[in-house]
Design a protein around this motif. Structure first.
Motif, PDB file in Angstrom:
ATOM      1  N   VAL A 176      44.803  33.155  47.924  1.00 17.58           N
ATOM      2  CA  VAL A 176      45.171  34.541  48.208  1.00 17.58           C
ATOM      3  C   VAL A 176      46.551  34.558  48.850  1.00 17.58           C
ATOM      4  N   LEU A 177      47.370  35.510  48.481  1.00 17.50           N
ATOM      5  CA  LEU A 177      48.680  35.652  49.103  1.00 17.50           C
ATOM      6  C   LEU A 177      49.091  37.112  49.130  1.00 17.50           C
ATOM      7  N   VAL A 178      50.126  37.386  49.909  1.00 14.75           N
ATOM      8  CA  VAL A 178      50.693  38.730  49.978  1.00 14.75           C
ATOM      9  C   VAL A 178      51.863  38.790  49.014  1.00 14.75           C
ATOM     10  N   ARG A 179      51.861  39.781  48.129  1.00 12.93           N
ATOM     11  CA  ARG A 179      52.960  39.960  47.178  1.00 12.93           C
ATOM     12  C   ARG A 179      53.607  41.321  47.406  1.00 12.93           C
ATOM     13  N   GLU A 180      54.882  41.393  47.062  1.00 14.38           N
ATOM     14  CA  GLU A 180      55.624  42.650  47.140  1.00 14.38           C
ATOM     15  C   GLU A 180      56.356  42.839  45.817  1.00 14.38           C
ATOM     16  N   ASP A 181      55.587  43.075  44.754  1.00 16.00           N
ATOM     17  CA  ASP A 181      56.176  43.237  43.430  1.00 16.00           C
ATOM     18  C   ASP A 181      56.838  44.601  43.273  1.00 16.00           C
ATOM     19  N   VAL A 182      56.368  45.580  44.047  1.00 16.20           N
ATOM     20  CA  VAL A 182      57.018  46.887  44.120  1.00 16.20           C
ATOM     21  C   VAL A 182      57.658  46.972  45.499  1.00 16.20           C
ATOM     22  N   PRO A 183      58.984  47.160  45.597  1.00 18.67           N
ATOM     23  CA  PRO A 183      59.658  47.167  46.895  1.00 18.67           C
ATOM     24  C   PRO A 183      58.976  48.085  47.911  1.00 18.67           C
ATOM     25  N   GLY A 184      58.685  47.517  49.086  1.00 21.05           N
ATOM     26  CA  GLY A 184      58.062  48.285  50.148  1.00 21.05           C
ATOM     27  C   GLY A 184      56.557  48.395  50.043  1.00 21.05           C
ATOM     28  N   ASP A 185      55.975  47.823  48.994  1.00 23.95           N
ATOM     29  CA  ASP A 185      54.524  47.930  48.789  1.00 23.95           C
ATOM     30  C   ASP A 185      53.915  46.526  48.749  1.00 23.95           C
ATOM     31  N   LYS A 186      53.507  46.038  49.908  1.00 19.80           N
ATOM     32  CA  LYS A 186      52.897  44.713  49.985  1.00 19.80           C
ATOM     33  C   LYS A 186      51.400  44.822  49.729  1.00 19.80           C
ATOM     34  N   ARG A 187      50.890  43.903  48.914  1.00 18.41           N
ATOM     35  CA  ARG A 187      49.467  43.909  48.573  1.00 18.41           C
ATOM     36  C   ARG A 187      48.896  42.504  48.683  1.00 18.41           C
ATOM     37  N   LEU A 188      47.616  42.444  49.025  1.00 12.22           N
ATOM     38  CA  LEU A 188      46.895  41.180  48.967  1.00 12.22           C
ATOM     39  C   LEU A 188      46.462  40.950  47.523  1.00 12.22           C
ATOM     40  N   VAL A 189      46.787  39.776  47.007  1.00 10.13           N
ATOM     41  CA  VAL A 189      46.420  39.436  45.629  1.00 10.13           C
ATOM     42  C   VAL A 189      45.643  38.126  45.644  1.00 10.13           C
ATOM     43  N   ALA A 190      44.500  38.119  44.978  1.00 13.95           N
ATOM     44  CA  ALA A 190      43.671  36.914  44.891  1.00 13.95           C
ATOM     45  C   ALA A 190      43.779  36.328  43.487  1.00 13.95           C
ATOM     46  N   TYR A 191      43.907  35.013  43.411  1.00 17.29           N
ATOM     47  CA  TYR A 191      43.910  34.286  42.143  1.00 17.29           C
ATOM     48  C   TYR A 191      42.707  33.345  42.150  1.00 17.29           C
ATOM     49  N   TYR A 192      42.030  33.249  41.024  1.00 20.02           N
ATOM     50  CA  TYR A 192      40.862  32.371  40.991  1.00 20.02           C
ATOM     51  C   TYR A 192      40.679  31.766  39.610  1.00 20.02           C
ATOM     52  N   THR A 193      39.955  30.656  39.575  1.00 16.35           N
ATOM     53  CA  THR A 193      39.612  30.005  38.310  1.00 16.35           C
ATOM     54  C   THR A 193      38.089  29.963  38.186  1.00 16.35           C
ATOM     55  N   GLY A 194      37.629  29.658  36.987  1.00 14.69           N
ATOM     56  CA  GLY A 194      36.193  29.645  36.731  1.00 14.69           C
ATOM     57  C   GLY A 194      35.838  30.746  35.755  1.00 14.69           C
ATOM     58  N   VAL A 195      34.663  31.304  35.899  1.00 12.91           N
ATOM     59  CA  VAL A 195      34.202  32.358  34.997  1.00 12.91           C
ATOM     60  C   VAL A 195      34.780  33.704  35.442  1.00 12.91           C
ATOM     61  N   PRO A 196      35.441  34.459  34.538  1.00 12.49           N
ATOM     62  CA  PRO A 196      35.978  35.774  34.919  1.00 12.49           C
ATOM     63  C   PRO A 196      34.877  36.694  35.438  1.00 12.49           C
ATOM     64  N   ALA A 197      35.209  37.490  36.449  1.00  5.91           N
ATOM     65  CA  ALA A 197      34.227  38.390  37.057  1.00  5.91           C
ATOM     66  C   ALA A 197      34.800  39.799  37.132  1.00  5.91           C
ATOM     67  N   GLU A 198      33.916  40.781  37.241  1.00  7.49           N
ATOM     68  CA  GLU A 198      34.343  42.166  37.388  1.00  7.49           C
ATOM     69  C   GLU A 198      34.977  42.351  38.770  1.00  7.49           C
ATOM     70  N   THR A 199      36.103  43.052  38.800  1.00 11.00           N
ATOM     71  CA  THR A 199      36.792  43.288  40.070  1.00 11.00           C
ATOM     72  C   THR A 199      35.885  43.975  41.078  1.00 11.00           C
ATOM     73  N   GLU A 200      35.096  44.934  40.612  1.00 10.10           N
ATOM     74  CA  GLU A 200      34.213  45.668  41.519  1.00 10.10           C
ATOM     75  C   GLU A 200      33.198  44.730  42.168  1.00 10.10           C
ATOM     76  N   ALA A 201      32.709  43.748  41.406  1.00  6.10           N
ATOM     77  CA  ALA A 201      31.742  42.788  41.949  1.00  6.10           C
ATOM     78  C   ALA A 201      32.404  41.883  42.984  1.00  6.10           C
ATOM     79  N   LEU A 202      33.636  41.474  42.721  1.00  2.00           N
ATOM     80  CA  LEU A 202      34.360  40.628  43.669  1.00  2.00           C
ATOM     81  C   LEU A 202      34.639  41.385  44.961  1.00  2.00           C
ATOM     82  N   ARG A 203      35.049  42.641  44.840  1.00  2.00           N
ATOM     83  CA  ARG A 203      35.312  43.459  46.028  1.00  2.00           C
ATOM     84  C   ARG A 203      34.039  43.641  46.847  1.00  2.00           C
TER      85      ARG A 203
END
Length: 225
Positions: free
Chosen positions: A71-98
């Motif tokens: 997990v890391l903090v990214r700022e791909d849009v200036p002024g908008d920092k977001r937590l982004v998670a990267y993972y490997t294995g079986v793809p999962a639904e975002t709602e389930a991960l949250r």
């Protein structure tokens, strides 16, 4: 280069030579040995809140069929920092991960974006290469089926959410915080709504964060007034 200068520091003890900055935080034990505590770059501040990235990674790694996570903090849009998670294995639904993370962590430590990779990128020495992690597709913020807003209030909210969250299309079932919203953006939203003559408050947004629910409670507040 810059990375070499950042990692190899002048030796303050001998006055010559270099020391390598590992990024590991350790402590001395009574017997003189060093005990590893954690990575020093695993703790960040985001919107004034201290976040342990390693804790998020550990909890995410407990989700079924996830092999590795970072997990890391990214700022791909200036002024908008977001937590982004990267993972490997079986793809999962975002709602389930949250939902999995929300059951164990405060909401401000739950990433807005989850990116599935076949493998995490590694540097030549076999360590995670954070700079090689791909920028997430902001379209992956949408985790709910799109349904067009209904009525003036929903349409006004959808327009403002889209502008504040940098989302092109907002549906009536979309969730403010799943789209990347946070407390500071919530306050900005209330200010924008009041500028347009719509009475609203932050507490209601946290209690009813989907667009149609928030529109409904906002309309009820206006009727009471």
């Amino acid at each position: 280069d810059d990375l070499t200068a950042e990692r190899f520091l002048a030796d303050p003890f001998t006055g010559n030579g270099r020391l390598y900055k590992t990024g590991d935080l350790v402590r001395y034990l009574a017997d003189g040995n060093l005990e590893y505590v954690r990575r020093n770059d695993d703790q960040v501040k985001l919107r004034g809140l201290r976040i342990e990235l390693g804790e998020i990674q550990a909890r995410l790694g407990e989700f079924a069929h996830i092999e590795e996570a970072t997990v890391l903090v990214r700022e791909d849009v200036p002024g908008d920092k977001r937590l982004v998670a990267y993972y490997t294995g079986v793809p999962a639904e975002t709602e389930a991960l949250r939902a999995h993370l929300l059951a164990q962590l405060p909401d401000y430590m739950v990433p807005q974006l989850f990116v599935h990779l076949e493998a995490l990128p590694l540097s030549p020495n076999g360590k995670l290469d954070r700079k090689a992690l791909p920028a997430p597709d902001l379209a992956t913020l949408r985790v709910r089926a799109y349904e067009a807003p209904v009525g003036d209030t929903e349409m006004a909210l959808a327009r403002l959410w889209g502008e504040l969250l940098n989302v092109e299309q907002v549906g009536r079932h979309d969730h403010f915080f799943e789209l990347g919203g946070h407390s500071l953006l919530a306050v900005s939203l209330i200010g924008r709504l009041r500028q347009e003559g719509i009475d609203a408050n932050v507490k209601a947004l946290f209690e009813q964060p989907t667009l149609w629910e928030y529109a409904e409670i906002t309309e009820r507040m206006e009727m009471v007034l």
